[in-house]
Design a protein around this motif. Structure first.
Motif, PDB file in Angstrom:
ATOM      1  N   PHE A 264      32.360  31.769  37.899  1.00 56.81           N
ATOM      2  CA  PHE A 264      33.233  31.189  38.461  1.00 56.81           C
ATOM      3  C   PHE A 264      34.482  31.793  38.359  1.00 56.81           C
ATOM      4  CE2 PHE A 264      30.096  27.975  38.933  1.00 56.81           C
ATOM      5  CZ  PHE A 264      30.270  27.179  39.898  1.00 56.81           C
ATOM      6  N   LEU A 265      34.898  32.274  37.238  1.00 56.96           N
ATOM      7  CA  LEU A 265      36.130  32.853  37.188  1.00 56.96           C
ATOM      8  C   LEU A 265      36.526  34.005  37.990  1.00 56.96           C
ATOM      9  CD1 LEU A 265      36.894  32.717  32.927  1.00 56.96           C
ATOM     10  CD2 LEU A 265      38.000  31.379  35.057  1.00 56.96           C
ATOM     11  N   VAL A 266      35.439  34.933  38.097  1.00 58.64           N
ATOM     12  CA  VAL A 266      35.466  35.998  38.861  1.00 58.64           C
ATOM     13  C   VAL A 266      35.458  35.755  40.285  1.00 58.64           C
ATOM     14  CG1 VAL A 266      33.972  38.204  39.733  1.00 58.64           C
ATOM     15  CG2 VAL A 266      34.002  37.388  37.230  1.00 58.64           C
ATOM     16  N   ALA A 267      34.535  34.584  40.681  1.00 53.80           N
ATOM     17  CA  ALA A 267      34.868  34.161  42.185  1.00 53.80           C
ATOM     18  C   ALA A 267      36.499  33.735  42.320  1.00 53.80           C
ATOM     19  CB  ALA A 267      33.907  33.125  42.341  1.00 53.80           C
ATOM     20  N   ALA A 268      36.968  32.836  41.287  1.00 53.78           N
ATOM     21  CA  ALA A 268      38.500  32.388  41.552  1.00 53.78           C
ATOM     22  C   ALA A 268      39.427  33.713  41.802  1.00 53.78           C
ATOM     23  CB  ALA A 268      38.525  31.620  40.287  1.00 53.78           C
ATOM     24  N   ALA A 269      39.203  34.700  40.897  1.00 55.52           N
ATOM     25  CA  ALA A 269      39.767  36.028  41.110  1.00 55.52           C
ATOM     26  C   ALA A 269      39.582  36.597  42.377  1.00 55.52           C
ATOM     27  CB  ALA A 269      39.541  37.182  39.912  1.00 55.52           C
ATOM     28  N   ASN A 270      38.393  36.655  42.993  1.00 60.26           N
ATOM     29  CA  ASN A 270      38.036  37.365  44.278  1.00 60.26           C
ATOM     30  C   ASN A 270      38.839  36.596  45.222  1.00 60.26           C
ATOM     31  OD1 ASN A 270      36.427  38.894  42.703  1.00 60.26           O
ATOM     32  ND2 ASN A 270      34.448  37.854  43.198  1.00 60.26           N
ATOM     33  N   SER A 271      38.711  35.250  45.144  1.00 61.92           N
ATOM     34  CA  SER A 271      39.611  34.540  46.294  1.00 61.92           C
ATOM     35  C   SER A 271      40.905  34.771  46.521  1.00 61.92           C
ATOM     36  CB  SER A 271      39.234  32.875  46.056  1.00 61.92           C
ATOM     37  OG  SER A 271      39.994  32.599  45.118  1.00 61.92           O
ATOM     38  N   LEU A 272      41.580  35.420  45.459  1.00 65.51           N
ATOM     39  CA  LEU A 272      43.110  35.641  45.382  1.00 65.51           C
ATOM     40  C   LEU A 272      43.367  37.066  45.892  1.00 65.51           C
ATOM     41  CD1 LEU A 272      44.104  34.480  41.879  1.00 65.51           C
ATOM     42  CD2 LEU A 272      44.478  33.213  43.883  1.00 65.51           C
ATOM     43  N   GLY A 273      42.556  37.871  46.021  1.00 66.41           N
ATOM     44  CA  GLY A 273      42.623  39.190  46.823  1.00 66.41           C
ATOM     45  C   GLY A 273      41.919  40.291  45.950  1.00 66.41           C
ATOM     46  N   VAL A 274      42.171  41.611  46.499  1.00 64.64           N
ATOM     47  CA  VAL A 274      41.323  42.723  45.919  1.00 64.64           C
ATOM     48  C   VAL A 274      42.112  43.183  44.486  1.00 64.64           C
ATOM     49  CG1 VAL A 274      42.708  44.317  47.240  1.00 64.64           C
ATOM     50  CG2 VAL A 274      40.517  44.768  46.247  1.00 64.64           C
ATOM     51  N   TYR A 275      43.535  43.088  44.377  1.00 60.87           N
ATOM     52  CA  TYR A 275      44.003  43.615  43.385  1.00 60.87           C
ATOM     53  C   TYR A 275      43.795  42.536  42.203  1.00 60.87           C
ATOM     54  CZ  TYR A 275      46.548  46.829  46.509  1.00 60.87           C
ATOM     55  OH  TYR A 275      46.987  47.782  47.172  1.00 60.87           O
ATOM     56  N   GLU A 276      43.846  41.197  42.486  1.00 58.40           N
ATOM     57  CA  GLU A 276      43.720  40.242  41.666  1.00 58.40           C
ATOM     58  C   GLU A 276      42.056  40.129  40.920  1.00 58.40           C
ATOM     59  OE1 GLU A 276      47.085  38.732  43.978  1.00 58.40           O
ATOM     60  OE2 GLU A 276      45.144  39.691  44.372  1.00 58.40           O
ATOM     61  N   SER A 277      41.336  40.591  42.038  1.00 60.17           N
ATOM     62  CA  SER A 277      39.865  40.908  41.642  1.00 60.17           C
ATOM     63  C   SER A 277      39.606  42.149  40.775  1.00 60.17           C
ATOM     64  CB  SER A 277      38.911  40.921  42.896  1.00 60.17           C
ATOM     65  OG  SER A 277      37.639  41.170  42.506  1.00 60.17           O
ATOM     66  N   ALA A 278      40.303  43.104  40.927  1.00 65.04           N
ATOM     67  CA  ALA A 278      40.055  44.237  40.038  1.00 65.04           C
ATOM     68  C   ALA A 278      40.800  44.133  38.738  1.00 65.04           C
ATOM     69  CB  ALA A 278      40.833  45.449  40.929  1.00 65.04           C
ATOM     70  N   ALA A 279      42.100  43.543  38.693  1.00 64.88           N
ATOM     71  CA  ALA A 279      42.810  42.976  37.516  1.00 64.88           C
ATOM     72  C   ALA A 279      41.960  42.344  36.453  1.00 64.88           C
ATOM     73  CB  ALA A 279      44.119  42.461  37.740  1.00 64.88           C
ATOM     74  N   VAL A 280      41.384  41.196  37.063  1.00 60.25           N
ATOM     75  CA  VAL A 280      40.581  40.244  36.239  1.00 60.25           C
ATOM     76  C   VAL A 280      39.184  40.814  35.764  1.00 60.25           C
ATOM     77  CG1 VAL A 280      39.469  38.127  36.298  1.00 60.25           C
ATOM     78  CG2 VAL A 280      41.636  38.133  37.124  1.00 60.25           C
ATOM     79  N   GLY A 281      38.579  41.535  36.631  1.00 59.63           N
ATOM     80  CA  GLY A 281      37.590  42.611  36.257  1.00 59.63           C
ATOM     81  C   GLY A 281      37.764  43.354  35.100  1.00 59.63           C
ATOM     82  N   ILE A 282      38.634  44.381  35.119  1.00 58.77           N
ATOM     83  CA  ILE A 282      39.036  45.239  34.131  1.00 58.77           C
ATOM     84  C   ILE A 282      39.614  44.410  32.949  1.00 58.77           C
ATOM     85  CG2 ILE A 282      40.822  46.816  33.282  1.00 58.77           C
ATOM     86  CD1 ILE A 282      41.184  47.800  36.358  1.00 58.77           C
ATOM     87  N   GLY A 283      40.267  43.295  32.976  1.00 57.73           N
ATOM     88  CA  GLY A 283      40.605  42.427  31.770  1.00 57.73           C
ATOM     89  C   GLY A 283      39.640  41.846  31.245  1.00 57.73           C
ATOM     90  N   SER A 284      38.715  41.578  31.976  1.00 54.60           N
ATOM     91  CA  SER A 284      37.393  40.944  31.185  1.00 54.60           C
ATOM     92  C   SER A 284      36.512  42.202  30.453  1.00 54.60           C
ATOM     93  CB  SER A 284      36.399  40.401  32.273  1.00 54.60           C
ATOM     94  OG  SER A 284      37.202  39.502  32.999  1.00 54.60           O
ATOM     95  N   LYS A 285      36.544  43.184  31.098  1.00 61.92           N
ATOM     96  CA  LYS A 285      35.987  44.184  30.061  1.00 61.92           C
ATOM     97  C   LYS A 285      36.598  44.831  28.886  1.00 61.92           C
ATOM     98  CE  LYS A 285      33.545  46.948  33.895  1.00 61.92           C
ATOM     99  NZ  LYS A 285      33.470  45.995  34.820  1.00 61.92           N
ATOM    100  N   ILE A 286      37.935  44.644  28.973  1.00 63.55           N
ATOM    101  CA  ILE A 286      38.757  44.918  27.915  1.00 63.55           C
ATOM    102  C   ILE A 286      38.846  43.658  26.688  1.00 63.55           C
ATOM    103  CG2 ILE A 286      41.126  45.166  26.987  1.00 63.55           C
ATOM    104  CD1 ILE A 286      41.679  46.723  29.428  1.00 63.55           C
ATOM    105  N   ASN A 287      38.679  42.504  27.110  1.00 60.83           N
ATOM    106  CA  ASN A 287      38.406  41.373  26.294  1.00 60.83           C
ATOM    107  C   ASN A 287      37.061  41.366  25.775  1.00 60.83           C
ATOM    108  OD1 ASN A 287      39.180  38.728  25.449  1.00 60.83           O
ATOM    109  ND2 ASN A 287      37.276  38.119  26.706  1.00 60.83           N
ATOM    110  N   VAL A 288      36.116  42.104  26.346  1.00 62.10           N
ATOM    111  CA  VAL A 288      34.796  41.846  25.774  1.00 62.10           C
ATOM    112  C   VAL A 288      34.847  42.996  24.352  1.00 62.10           C
ATOM    113  CG1 VAL A 288      32.557  42.916  25.838  1.00 62.10           C
ATOM    114  CG2 VAL A 288      33.490  41.628  27.659  1.00 62.10           C
ATOM    115  N   ILE A 289      35.574  43.978  24.545  1.00 63.79           N
ATOM    116  CA  ILE A 289      35.852  44.920  23.414  1.00 63.79           C
ATOM    117  C   ILE A 289      36.603  44.172  22.186  1.00 63.79           C
ATOM    118  CG2 ILE A 289      36.698  46.952  22.561  1.00 63.79           C
ATOM    119  CD1 ILE A 289      34.376  47.457  24.279  1.00 63.79           C
ATOM    120  N   PHE A 290      37.505  43.543  22.623  1.00 65.37           N
ATOM    121  CA  PHE A 290      38.514  42.913  21.634  1.00 65.37           C
ATOM    122  C   PHE A 290      37.691  41.703  20.995  1.00 65.37           C
ATOM    123  CE2 PHE A 290      42.899  44.044  23.654  1.00 65.37           C
ATOM    124  CZ  PHE A 290      42.796  45.328  22.938  1.00 65.37           C
ATOM    125  N   ILE A 291      36.945  41.119  21.723  1.00 65.88           N
ATOM    126  CA  ILE A 291      36.409  39.699  20.913  1.00 65.88           C
ATOM    127  C   ILE A 291      35.108  40.300  20.078  1.00 65.88           C
ATOM    128  CG2 ILE A 291      34.498  39.261  22.971  1.00 65.88           C
ATOM    129  CD1 ILE A 291      35.706  36.493  22.646  1.00 65.88           C
TER     130      ILE A 291
END
Length: 456
Positions: A264-291
């Protein structure tokens, strides 16, 4: 001689320094988690560079399904870890043996069922995920090969979960190292010179898991592990199966709910635009490492609590809980600062697009607050309650945070209040607050102190 061999398999966490045990048990876990994350990232990088965008997209699409499937198995197996830990602490060797036999038999039949169902719904599921026509064939090939090898993925996790319940976090790390190294080599061969695309990546993953399982079984039989892996030993004890479902079902449900909330979070980011979608996707990958270190510490705590609760040593269980909270809080405070100060630099690991960097920096400045005190409490309570066998408390608390709070908050903050990706980032700490409050309710209620396993 037999007893000496069996002692080499695991460790008694009910004796010695609590702090030393917690750290030494956690470090191999952290290493294994990081390697598994690296495993998927390298997989993606090799496919992207050697096979192109369509193959990478295919791997990404199927990875979402695989994460849900393995999440269900991991949920049940976390129950196995606790059952084995508590029986070991209580000195109930016969019950522990029946629990191990039941867990292996159950995970085998679960893998057979999962493989059968998933292969039957291949095309409907890929269409439901709106797989683009350009990469449909690649996605289908990856899906069929990966799902056909589900038994190896499940079995590896079963072996690791049981060993961790016995206090052994080192051997699972060695098995991951072998699997990761082999997967990279096979990826380079299948995706590179053999030009198998996404299918090659799937075959590399399954073969590396199969080899890891084979080597681990050979090693465990050699050192006198209590389960001999012969067909006749795959027996299901009704009492142990009932206990496994009691602990594993809520944990499996929790994994599913968390994955659904992320979709759902990915879907919310996708609805905001391509840059938002890319940013949240990358941010999620980095967060996976940190967590990952936080997750590893929570699993380590669950094992320590399980063994000590089984042995009737509540004081050691609580001491481990306090130390885990202290370690996790210190680590999380550092990560919060890193996310805030180096937000753009973190994004630059994956992209150099100026607009994506700017949007990603905003996302991190909302998300980073989740690490400051909120998340440590959640993972600490989760490890404590899972260790005592009250996995339903973990499922309810995370369900409240994921479904009741995170999904509506992300949509509300991002769209209604116009905060964009900052709103999606802020949805994490705000929803974690709901999770923590639910955990506090269960903690002060006090009935978690009564083990649901060791008294069986």
């Amino acid at each position: 001689m037999e007893e000496t061999k069996k002692k080499a398999v695991g460790n008694d966490l009910t004796q010695g320094s609590v702090a030393k045990n917690l750290i030494l048990f956690s470090l191999p876990l952290i290493g294994a988690y990081l390697l598994q994350s690296l495993y998927s990232m390298v997989d993606m990088l090799i496919v992207s560079r050697l096979a192109g965008t369509y193959s990478m997209s295919a791997v990404n699409i199927v990875a979402q399904i695989a994460q849900v499937v393995t999440g269900v198995a991991f949920g049940f197996l976390s129950g196995t870890t606790v059952i084995v830990a508590q029986y070991l602490g209580a000195g109930k060797k016969e019950e522990q043996q029946r629990a191990i036999e039941t867990s292996f038999a159950f995970i085998f039949w679960l893998s057979v069922l999962a493989t059968s169902v998933l292969l039957l719904v291949t095309d409907p599921l890929l269409k439901l995920l709106q797989t683009p026509a350009e990469c449909y064939r690649e996605a289908r090939n990856y899906y069929v090969i990966y799902m056909s090898g589900t038994v190896f993925v499940f079995f590896y996790n079963a072996i690791s979960s049981i060993l961790r319940g016995q206090g052994d976090s080192r051997n699972p790390l060695y098995f991951v190292i072998i699997s990761t190294a082999l997967n990279i080599v096979l990826d380079l061969i299948f995706v590179g010179p053999l030009k198998m695309g996404a299918a090659g990546a799937a075959l590399a993953t399954i073969l590396s898991q199969a080899v890891s399982v084979l080597l681990s079984v050979c090693y465990l039989r050699k050192i006198g592990f209590s389960f001999d892996f012969k067909p006749k030993s795959f027996r299901i004890d009704r009492k142990q199966l009932k206990l496994l479902f009691r602990l594993g079902t809520p944990a499996a449900l929790q994994e599913t709910l968390l994955n659904v909330s992320l979709v759902f979070l990915v879907a919310a980011a996708n609805s905001l635009g391509v840059y938002e979608s890319a940013a949240v996707g990358i941010g999620s990958k980095i967060n996976v490492i940190f967590i990952l270190p936080v997750c590893a510490m929570s699993v380590a705590l669950a094992t320590m609590v399980g063994q000590n609760i089984g042995a009737g040593k509540m004081d050691r269980a609580m001491q481990a809980t306090k130390l885990e909270l202290l370690y996790t809080a210190a680590y999380s405070a550092v990560i919060c600062a890193v996310m805030w100060i180096f937000s753009k630099e973190l994004m630059m690991i994956f992209t150099d697009d100026p607009q994506t960097l700017a949007v990603g920096a905003d996302y991190f400045k909302g998300h980073c607050w989740d690490y400051l005190l909120l998340m440590p409490f959640g993972y600490c309570f989760g490890g404590l309650f899972l260790g005592t066998g009250h996995s339903s408390y973990v499922a309810v608390s995370n369900g409240v945070g994921a479904l009741v709070a995170r999904i509506p908050l992300s949509l509300l903050l991002a769209r209604f209040f116009g905060l964009g990706v900052v709103g999606i980032g802020l949805a994490y700490p705000m929803s974690t607050l709901f999770t923590d409050l639910t955990y506090f309710y269960f903690f002060f209620r006090g009935d978690w102190k009564h083990s649901v396993v060791s008294n069986v």
